[in-house]
Scaffold this active site. Structure first.
Site, PDB file in Angstrom:
ATOM      1  N   CYS A 197       0.850  -1.290   0.156  1.00 24.33           N
ATOM      2  CA  CYS A 197      -0.023  -0.082   0.088  1.00 24.33           C
ATOM      3  C   CYS A 197       0.753   1.028   0.070  1.00 24.33           C
ATOM      4  O   CYS A 197       2.151   1.164   0.003  1.00 24.33           O
ATOM      5  CB  CYS A 197      -0.773   0.020   1.229  1.00 24.33           C
ATOM      6  SG  CYS A 197      -1.672  -1.400   1.566  1.00 24.33           S
ATOM      7  N   ARG A 244       1.426   1.653  -6.108  1.00 23.68           N
ATOM      8  CA  ARG A 244       1.609   0.635  -4.712  1.00 23.68           C
ATOM      9  C   ARG A 244       0.334   0.015  -4.623  1.00 23.68           C
ATOM     10  O   ARG A 244       0.409  -0.802  -3.625  1.00 23.68           O
ATOM     11  CB  ARG A 244       2.156   1.521  -3.503  1.00 23.68           C
ATOM     12  CG  ARG A 244       3.633   2.333  -3.697  1.00 23.68           C
ATOM     13  CD  ARG A 244       3.610   3.036  -2.614  1.00 23.68           C
ATOM     14  NE  ARG A 244       4.109   2.160  -1.578  1.00 23.68           N
ATOM     15  CZ  ARG A 244       5.424   1.985  -1.271  1.00 23.68           C
ATOM     16  NH1 ARG A 244       6.347   2.333  -2.132  1.00 23.68           N
ATOM     17  NH2 ARG A 244       5.694   1.196  -0.204  1.00 23.68           N
ATOM     18  N   TRP A 259      -3.663  -1.752  -1.422  1.00 26.14           N
ATOM     19  CA  TRP A 259      -3.419  -2.967  -2.334  1.00 26.14           C
ATOM     20  C   TRP A 259      -3.906  -4.163  -1.334  1.00 26.14           C
ATOM     21  O   TRP A 259      -3.234  -4.346  -0.341  1.00 26.14           O
ATOM     22  CB  TRP A 259      -1.854  -3.484  -2.712  1.00 26.14           C
ATOM     23  CG  TRP A 259      -1.684  -4.598  -3.531  1.00 26.14           C
ATOM     24  CD1 TRP A 259      -2.285  -4.697  -4.807  1.00 26.14           C
ATOM     25  CD2 TRP A 259      -1.356  -5.871  -3.389  1.00 26.14           C
ATOM     26  NE1 TRP A 259      -1.783  -5.743  -5.412  1.00 26.14           N
ATOM     27  CE2 TRP A 259      -1.328  -6.554  -4.400  1.00 26.14           C
ATOM     28  CE3 TRP A 259      -0.827  -6.429  -2.010  1.00 26.14           C
ATOM     29  CZ2 TRP A 259      -0.871  -7.928  -4.438  1.00 26.14           C
ATOM     30  CZ3 TRP A 259      -0.242  -7.839  -2.268  1.00 26.14           C
ATOM     31  CH2 TRP A 259      -0.558  -8.662  -3.173  1.00 26.14           C
ATOM     32  N   ASN A 277       0.937  -0.109   6.223  1.00 31.52           N
ATOM     33  CA  ASN A 277       1.376  -0.825   5.129  1.00 31.52           C
ATOM     34  C   ASN A 277       1.972  -1.835   5.443  1.00 31.52           C
ATOM     35  O   ASN A 277       3.024  -1.733   6.138  1.00 31.52           O
ATOM     36  CB  ASN A 277       2.029   0.120   4.022  1.00 31.52           C
ATOM     37  CG  ASN A 277       2.917  -0.606   2.988  1.00 31.52           C
ATOM     38  OD1 ASN A 277       2.475  -1.515   2.648  1.00 31.52           O
ATOM     39  ND2 ASN A 277       4.177  -0.143   2.878  1.00 31.52           N
ATOM     40  N   GLY A 278       1.767  -3.066   5.169  1.00 27.92           N
ATOM     41  CA  GLY A 278       2.358  -4.339   5.569  1.00 27.92           C
ATOM     42  C   GLY A 278       1.301  -5.335   6.053  1.00 27.92           C
ATOM     43  O   GLY A 278       0.246  -5.483   5.631  1.00 27.92           O
ATOM     44  N   GLU A 298       8.925 -13.920 -20.127  1.00 26.62           N
ATOM     45  CA  GLU A 298       8.507 -12.416 -19.755  1.00 26.62           C
ATOM     46  C   GLU A 298       7.466 -11.997 -20.635  1.00 26.62           C
ATOM     47  O   GLU A 298       6.408 -11.277 -20.135  1.00 26.62           O
ATOM     48  CB  GLU A 298       9.866 -11.687 -20.188  1.00 26.62           C
ATOM     49  CG  GLU A 298       9.617 -10.111 -20.081  1.00 26.62           C
ATOM     50  CD  GLU A 298       9.042  -9.404 -18.825  1.00 26.62           C
ATOM     51  OE1 GLU A 298       8.787  -8.359 -18.824  1.00 26.62           O
ATOM     52  OE2 GLU A 298       8.742 -10.222 -17.741  1.00 26.62           O
ATOM     53  N   LYS A 320       3.911 -10.249 -19.412  1.00 25.68           N
ATOM     54  CA  LYS A 320       3.633  -8.974 -19.721  1.00 25.68           C
ATOM     55  C   LYS A 320       2.039  -9.121 -20.172  1.00 25.68           C
ATOM     56  O   LYS A 320       1.254  -8.161 -19.871  1.00 25.68           O
ATOM     57  CB  LYS A 320       4.381  -8.336 -20.909  1.00 25.68           C
ATOM     58  CG  LYS A 320       5.451  -7.733 -20.497  1.00 25.68           C
ATOM     59  CD  LYS A 320       5.442  -6.488 -19.992  1.00 25.68           C
ATOM     60  CE  LYS A 320       5.545  -6.408 -18.474  1.00 25.68           C
ATOM     61  NZ  LYS A 320       6.595  -7.251 -17.693  1.00 25.68           N
ATOM     62  N   GLU A 361      -0.222  -9.882 -17.026  1.00 24.91           N
ATOM     63  CA  GLU A 361      -0.431  -8.465 -16.238  1.00 24.91           C
ATOM     64  C   GLU A 361      -1.246  -7.642 -16.592  1.00 24.91           C
ATOM     65  O   GLU A 361      -2.121  -7.094 -15.851  1.00 24.91           O
ATOM     66  CB  GLU A 361       0.927  -7.794 -16.006  1.00 24.91           C
ATOM     67  CG  GLU A 361       2.008  -8.708 -15.277  1.00 24.91           C
ATOM     68  CD  GLU A 361       3.368  -7.769 -15.316  1.00 24.91           C
ATOM     69  OE1 GLU A 361       3.793  -7.749 -14.338  1.00 24.91           O
ATOM     70  OE2 GLU A 361       3.964  -7.799 -16.432  1.00 24.91           O
ATOM     71  N   HIS A 376       6.663 -32.324 -24.721  1.00 24.39           N
ATOM     72  CA  HIS A 376       6.532 -33.349 -23.827  1.00 24.39           C
ATOM     73  C   HIS A 376       5.422 -32.985 -22.998  1.00 24.39           C
ATOM     74  O   HIS A 376       5.176 -33.237 -21.740  1.00 24.39           O
ATOM     75  CB  HIS A 376       7.929 -33.154 -22.830  1.00 24.39           C
ATOM     76  CG  HIS A 376       9.013 -33.284 -23.600  1.00 24.39           C
ATOM     77  ND1 HIS A 376       9.364 -34.560 -24.009  1.00 24.39           N
ATOM     78  CD2 HIS A 376      10.133 -32.470 -23.925  1.00 24.39           C
ATOM     79  CE1 HIS A 376      10.572 -34.695 -24.571  1.00 24.39           C
ATOM     80  NE2 HIS A 376      10.829 -33.359 -24.719  1.00 24.39           N
ATOM     81  N   LYS A 419       3.210  -2.230  -7.944  1.00 26.28           N
ATOM     82  CA  LYS A 419       4.402  -1.934  -8.868  1.00 26.28           C
ATOM     83  C   LYS A 419       5.464  -2.722  -8.224  1.00 26.28           C
ATOM     84  O   LYS A 419       6.206  -3.256  -8.777  1.00 26.28           O
ATOM     85  CB  LYS A 419       4.750  -0.592  -8.849  1.00 26.28           C
ATOM     86  CG  LYS A 419       5.982  -0.232  -9.679  1.00 26.28           C
ATOM     87  CD  LYS A 419       5.767  -0.360 -11.055  1.00 26.28           C
ATOM     88  CE  LYS A 419       7.046  -0.468 -11.746  1.00 26.28           C
ATOM     89  NZ  LYS A 419       7.048  -1.159 -12.906  1.00 26.28           N
TER      90      LYS A 419
HETATM   91  C1  BG6 Z   1       5.493  -7.156  -8.988  1.00 25.12           C
HETATM   92  C2  BG6 Z   1       5.335  -5.982 -10.102  1.00 25.12           C
HETATM   93  O1  BG6 Z   1       4.867  -6.596  -8.043  1.00 25.12           O
HETATM   94  O2  BG6 Z   1       6.968  -6.953  -8.678  1.00 25.12           O
HETATM   95  C3  BG6 Z   1       6.444  -6.624 -11.469  1.00 25.12           C
HETATM   96  O3  BG6 Z   1       4.024  -5.995 -10.638  1.00 25.12           O
HETATM   97  C4  BG6 Z   1       7.706  -6.692 -10.828  1.00 25.12           C
HETATM   98  O4  BG6 Z   1       6.272  -5.690 -12.470  1.00 25.12           O
HETATM   99  C5  BG6 Z   1       7.875  -7.457  -9.548  1.00 25.12           C
HETATM  100  O5  BG6 Z   1       8.533  -7.329 -11.849  1.00 25.12           O
HETATM  101  C6  BG6 Z   1       9.201  -7.395  -8.868  1.00 25.12           C
HETATM  102  O6  BG6 Z   1       9.454  -6.222  -8.661  1.00 25.12           O
HETATM  103  P1  BG6 Z   1      10.809  -5.580  -8.296  1.00 25.12           P
HETATM  104  O7  BG6 Z   1      10.419  -4.090  -8.154  1.00 25.12           O
HETATM  105  O8  BG6 Z   1      11.551  -6.063  -7.394  1.00 25.12           O
HETATM  106  O9  BG6 Z   1      11.659  -5.716  -9.700  1.00 25.12           O
END
Ligand code: BG6
Length: 602
Positions: A2, A27, A74, A98-99, A474, A478, A481, A497, A597
């Protein structure tokens, strides 16, 4: 994770609180809320969803209080709802947290038995009731906050206001990040030091167990023993959140297009491989094994770099997912072991946990981090800045190519230190990377055409071989996400396989290919898919696409490169494809559902 923002000033703080939350929205955005003190009472405003919704509520009844706390959520405990939104209150008190409070259940039971009336399902609501209990017992707000810090288990950053002391803002930190500042007629506090911009030019970073007392005259920090302390300060860079002149439809698209500049900045800062070595206390001649650890997109950068350390430096390397790694059983460390952690935010709790495990085992940890001043950047034995600049889009793009470019430099530097052949040649090729990424970006219209054809798919598969395997993973991440399409990445050779059972004409398969030693193997795998009427989207250099043109439904060209450059360049069309598919599905590309993020809780 958060975001917490708080302010004490000589004018109503609601506008500053809203602006602070906008900066911290990356966040989490399940709900948002503010609380202020006015006419001796607590005024609370909350709304489900993004800060826009809260701003509408505040506009219809603006609080006039000159001290206040704010939170963007969050969700960890309890679904996104008005009653689970922070700030949480108890008589005369409001807090934002937050936590994660790991012992919240037993605390909740004990407090309920003593008359506390809980409104929400959250773990956080035990905090105001605990403080209330101590203050009802005669403790000052300062002592109450301190005692609460000792009673809680888990990770927590807390901001609190109380009717008993309307001229004081209080905070406590253990585990989750918190920074305070003072300037322009008052004090300010935030989960991200850069979010203090415009209110303070310097951020004081709270350490674990620290508490803060902020008034209109200044800031006092206390350590766990209650002693007054000074803490490390960080310059606040006003440019970080000053990005309202975005010519692109979304931050993510701007960040994808910023990649050539980011690469140029990195290659300009780290001109020769040894420049990255100057940042870290490591002698690669003595390194016996490297363990790379990270989460999410950063993990895929680590997985690719593992190959490079083995190929260019001839040092054994392993890669691990941080959340798994931190609870593994370990053999005694070898002499010369090195750990490398990779993180855009530098605040990801799982990666911090893995770093602590390594350090406890006596293994030096170097970090590649974008957010300098973050916990990982401060606590690693050496840190190499990624220089990607602020990344606002939740789905990481330019930070990924920055991670790969810096990791490529580090692998070459390690190879140079270990007298491996051909390093100079690869370093010379790396100088072309920016232009190759620019060329891949120019192919965006072709990517849009493919996105228009596949954006209604229910699921997608990505395959790649060798260094293109982590890129396939990756690419799938993407898409997941931001478009919410179920997507999986596989090693191309592994498809036969089992996963090949998923192949049907409805499921687009993005196949990454490249001219070079693995082309024939990759081509066979692509033909195995075609033999089962798979709908193939080929991504590769011109020569490899030509050889497979008879089996591809769509193809996206990228410039031809070597083992080092091909995977970085091939990421660009996958980023653009995910972006345009999500755009065509009308989704919020920068703030995708359920994500944050970086996540500061386990
Ligand atoms: C997730 C993000 O929470 O954490 C991703 O949505 C990110 O985009 C991942 O790759 C790892 O985050 P960081 O800041 O440790 O690279």
């Amino acid at each position: 994770m958060c975001g917490i923002f708080a302010r004490i000033a000589n004018e109503p703080v609601a506008p500053a609180l809203i602006e602070g939350l906008r900066r911290l929205e990356y966040r989490g955005y399940d709900s948002a809320g503010i609380a202020t003190i006015e006419q001796g009472g607590i005024e609370r405003r909350c709304a489900v969803g993004k800060v826009d919704a809260l701003e509408a509520v505040v506009r219809s009844g603006p609080p006039a209080g000159t001290v206040g706390i704010a939170h963007t959520r969050w969700a960890t405990h309890g679904s996104p709802s008005e009653r689970n939104a922070h700030p949480h209150i108890a008589p005369g008190l409001a807090i934002a947290h937050n936590g994660i409070i790991e012992n919240h259940r037993e605390l909740r039971h004990a407090l309920s038995d003593r008359g506390a009336r809980f409104r929400s399902e959250t773990d956080s609501e035990v905090i105001p009731w605990l403080m209330h209990q101590h203050m009802a017992g005669g403790a000052s707000a300062k002592d109450a906050m301190h005692r609460v810090g000792e009673e809680l288990h888990g990770a927590f950053a807390i901001a609190a206001i109380s009717e008993n002391e309307p001229d004081v803002l209080r905070a406590y930190r253990r585990g989750s990040p918190l920074a305070v500042g003072f300037g322009k007629g008052g004090g300010v506090l935030a989960s991200d030091p850069q979010a203090l911009a415009g209110y303070a030019s310097e951020a004081m970073i709270l350490e674990d167990g620290d508490s803060a007392e902020i008034t209109r005259d200044g800031v006092a920090l206390f350590n766990r023993a209650g002693e007054r302390v000074q803490r490390q300060t960080l310059a606040v860079d006003p440019s970080v959140f000053a990005c309202d002149d975005n010519p692109y439809a979304h931050h993510m698209l701007r960040e994808i297009h910023e990649q050539p500049d980011v690469i140029a900045r990195i290659l300009g800062q780290y001109r020769v491989p040894s420049d990255v070595l100057a940042m870290v206390p490591v002698d690669f001649r003595r390194v016996s094994r490297i363990t790379l650890v990270a989460c999410g997109t950063s993990y895929y950068a680590a997985a690719l770099a593992r190959r490079w350390f083995q190929e260019f430096a001839r040092v054994p390397a392993e890669v691990a997912i941080a959340s798994e790694f931190r609870y593994e059983a370990f053999a005694p460390p070898l002499p010369g072991e090195l750990a490398i952690v990779i993180s855009q935010s530098g605040e990801t709790a799982d990666t911090i946990g893995a770093m602590e495990v390594m350090r406890a085992r006596g293994i030096p940890v170097i970090a590649l981090v974008n957010q300098i001043g973050s916990t990982i950047a401060r606590e690693a034995d050496g840190t190499i800045p990624l220089l990607a600049g602020p990344e606002i889009g939740v789905a990481s793009t330019k930070a990924f190519s920055a991670q790969l470019t810096v990791l490529a430099m580090l692998a070459l530097a390690a190879g140079q230190r270990r007298n491996q052949p051909g390093i100079g040649q690869f370093h010379a090729r790396l100088q072309k990377l920016g232009d190759m990424v620019t060329a891949a970006l120019h192919n965006e219209p072709a990517v849009i055409a493919v996105a228009e054809r596949i954006h209604n798919a229910h699921s997608m598969i990505y395959v790649g071989r060798g260094s293109l395997f982590p890129v396939a993973m990756e690419g799938a991440l993407k898409l997941k996400e931001i478009s919410y399409i179920h997507a999986e990445g596989f090693a191309a050779g592994e498809l036969k396989h089992g996963p090949i059972a998923l192949v049907d004409p409805q499921t687009p398969i993005v196949a990454l290919v490249a001219s070079g030693s693995l082309f024939e193997k990759s081509a066979s795998n692509v033909r195995e898919i075609a033999a089962r009427n798979g709908r193939i989207v080929l991504v590769g250099d011109r020569a490899s696409l030509l050889s497979l043109s008879d089996v591809s439904t769509h193809s996206l060209t990228v410039p031809q490169g070597c083992e080092l450059l091909q995977p970085i360049v091939s990421t660009v069309p996958l980023q653009l494809l995910a972006y345009h598919v999500a755009r065509l599905r009308g989704l919020d590309v920068d703030r995708p559902r359920n994500l944050a993020k970086s996540v500061t809780v386990e």
